[in-house]
Design a protein around this motif. Structure first.
Motif, PDB file in Angstrom:
ATOM      1  N   TYR A  84       0.868  -1.173   0.000  1.00 27.54           N
ATOM      2  CA  TYR A  84       0.000   0.000   0.000  1.00 27.54           C
ATOM      3  C   TYR A  84       0.907   1.226   0.000  1.00 27.54           C
ATOM      4  O   TYR A  84       1.995   1.212   0.595  1.00 27.54           O
ATOM      5  N   ILE A  86       0.970   5.468   0.680  1.00 27.05           N
ATOM      6  CA  ILE A  86       0.336   6.724   1.069  1.00 27.05           C
ATOM      7  C   ILE A  86       1.221   7.852   0.579  1.00 27.05           C
ATOM      8  O   ILE A  86       2.433   7.864   0.826  1.00 27.05           O
ATOM      9  N   ILE A 110      -3.393   5.526  -0.748  1.00 24.68           N
ATOM     10  CA  ILE A 110      -4.014   6.541   0.102  1.00 24.68           C
ATOM     11  C   ILE A 110      -3.456   7.892  -0.328  1.00 24.68           C
ATOM     12  O   ILE A 110      -2.236   8.128  -0.262  1.00 24.68           O
ATOM     13  N   HIS A 112      -3.057  11.667   0.393  1.00 28.79           N
ATOM     14  CA  HIS A 112      -3.067  12.564   1.551  1.00 28.79           C
ATOM     15  C   HIS A 112      -2.893  13.988   1.041  1.00 28.79           C
ATOM     16  O   HIS A 112      -1.791  14.396   0.688  1.00 28.79           O
ATOM     17  N   CYS A 277      -5.488   7.459  10.695  1.00 21.47           N
ATOM     18  CA  CYS A 277      -4.952   6.100  10.833  1.00 21.47           C
ATOM     19  C   CYS A 277      -6.072   5.066  10.883  1.00 21.47           C
ATOM     20  O   CYS A 277      -5.927   3.973  10.326  1.00 21.47           O
ATOM     21  N   ILE A 280      -7.099   4.535   7.348  1.00 18.35           N
ATOM     22  CA  ILE A 280      -6.117   3.725   6.631  1.00 18.35           C
ATOM     23  C   ILE A 280      -6.269   2.255   6.977  1.00 18.35           C
ATOM     24  O   ILE A 280      -6.272   1.382   6.097  1.00 18.35           O
ATOM     25  N   CYS A 284      -7.293  -0.723   4.393  1.00 19.42           N
ATOM     26  CA  CYS A 284      -6.351  -1.827   4.141  1.00 19.42           C
ATOM     27  C   CYS A 284      -6.797  -3.138   4.794  1.00 19.42           C
ATOM     28  O   CYS A 284      -6.045  -4.116   4.750  1.00 19.42           O
TER      29      CYS A 284
END
Length: 286
Positions: A84, A86, A110, A112, A277, A280, A284
Motif C-alpha cells: 500500500y 500513502i 491513500i 493525503h 490512521c 487507513i 487496508c
C-alpha cells in the motif's frame, strides 16, 4: 547512481507493507508521528525521495516519471513485491503513476491532500511580475515565476524566518499547532532540499488526465489505475484546494473513496492523526 535514506517501523515480516511518500520540501520525518498508530498493523517504510532529507541528488530530476522509477527500484532492492502507498501532495501523484504503470506493485493507494490529476498551475506573468490568466507552457516561465524564485531564494539563503512564516500561514491552518521543535524540523527539511528549483515546473507539467491542462496534453494514466484509492483531504488546505480531491474522485469513480476533514488543512494526518490512521486501517482491511 543514488543512495536513498528511509525510516521504518513495525515487524518487517508483516504481510501488509505501507510505503509513505512525502511532499515537496519534506522528508520521511513527515510520517514519523503516524508510526506508533500503524506499526502494529503494517511494516511501515517512509522514504526520503531523491534530493530530499538524507537521500542523495547525484542526478537532476525534473519530472515525476523519474521519481516513479526511483520508487519501483527502491521496492526491488528491498524485495517488496506489493504494498500500500500513502502519498502526500506530490507523493500522491507519484503513487498514482506507479499504480498506472506498475500495477503489480500496488495493493492500494491513500492520497493525503495529494496533487490534482492535472497538476498545480503556474501562471505566466506580465512585465510587472503579476499573474496572467494563461498557464505557463515552458520550464523557463516556471523558473522565472516570482513564487519559484522566492522558494529557491529562501532555501539557498537558509531564510528560516521566512520559511517559518510560510509554514504557519499555509500549512498549519487546521487543528494542529506545531511546537517550536516541530517547526524547526520542517525548516531543516527545507534547508537540505536539493531540488527546489524544479518544483514549480514539475507540478505545472504534471497531467495524468486524458485532457490538456493548458500547459501539456494529459498522459491518460489516471484511466489505467485499477486499484482501490482512499482520498483523505483537509477542507482548509490552501496548498491543494479540496476541489482537486473532488476532481480526482470524479476521475477515479467507484475505485475511490473520498473523506474530507472539515477541521484539517494540508497536514491532515497532523490535524486528525487517529481518524486518519483508523481510515487507513479500515481501507487496508487490518
Amino acid at each position: 547512481g543514488e543512495t536513498y535514506a528511509y525510516r521504518e517501523a513495525g515487524d518487517s515480516s508483516n504481510s501488509k507493507v505501507l510505503i509513505c511518500l512525502h511532499g515537496g520540501f519534506e522528508s520521511s520525518k513527515a510520517f514519523v508521528h503516524m508510526f506508533p498508530l500503524l506499526s502494529e498493523f503494517f511494516s511501515v517504510i517512509a522514504v526520503d525521495s531523491r534530493g530530499h532529507g538524507d537521500s542523495f541528488y547525484n542526478n537532476e530530476v525534473d519530472n515525476y516519471d523519474e521519481h516513479m522509477e526511483d520508487i519501483k527500484a527502491f521496492c526491488d532492492v528491498l524485495d517488496i513485491k506489493k504494498a500500500y502507498f500513502i502519498g502526500r501532495a506530490v507523493g500522491g501523484g507519484i503513487a498514482l503513476k506507479l499504480a498506472a504503470n506498475y500495477p503489480e506493485y500496488v495493493e492500494g493507494i491513500i492520497l493525503h491532500t495529494a496533487i490534482g490529476v492535472k497538476g498545480t498551475t503556474c501562471w505566466k506573468t506580465d512585465e510587472s511580475g503579476k499573474d496572467t490568466t494563461v498557464r505557463a507552457n515552458t520550464k523557463e516561465d516556471c523558473l522565472n515565476h516570482p513564487h519559484s524564485i522566492m522558494l529557491r531564494d529562501v532555501v539557498e539563503k537558509k531564510n528560516g524566518a521566512l520559511i517559518t512564516m510560510l509554514l504557519e500561514k499555509r500549512y498549519y491552518l487546521g487543528k494542529a499547532k506545531p511546537t517550536p521543535e516541530q517547526l524547526q524540523e520542517k525548516v531543516n527539511d527545507y534547508f537540505v532540499c536539493k531540488c527546489s528549483h524544479n518544483f514549480t515546473s514539475m507540478a505545472n507539467f504534471f497531467n495524468i488526465s486524458n485532457e490538456h491542462n493548458g500547459a501539456i496534453e494529459g498522459t491518460g494514466e489516471i484511466l489505467k489505475v485499477k486499484c482501490p484509492v482512499l482520498i483523505l483531504h483537509g477542507e482548509k488546505s490552501v496548498i491543494v484546494p479540496v476541489e482537486e480531491a473532488k476532481m480526482t474522485k470524479q476521475w477515479l469513480g467507484d475505485l475511490a473513496e473520498l473523506k474530507i476533514f472539515p477541521e484539517a488543512a494540508h497536514l491532515v494526518s497532523d490535524d486528525c492523526p487517529e481518524e486518519v490512521c483508523d481510515s487507513i486501517k479500515q481501507f487496508c482491511h487490518v
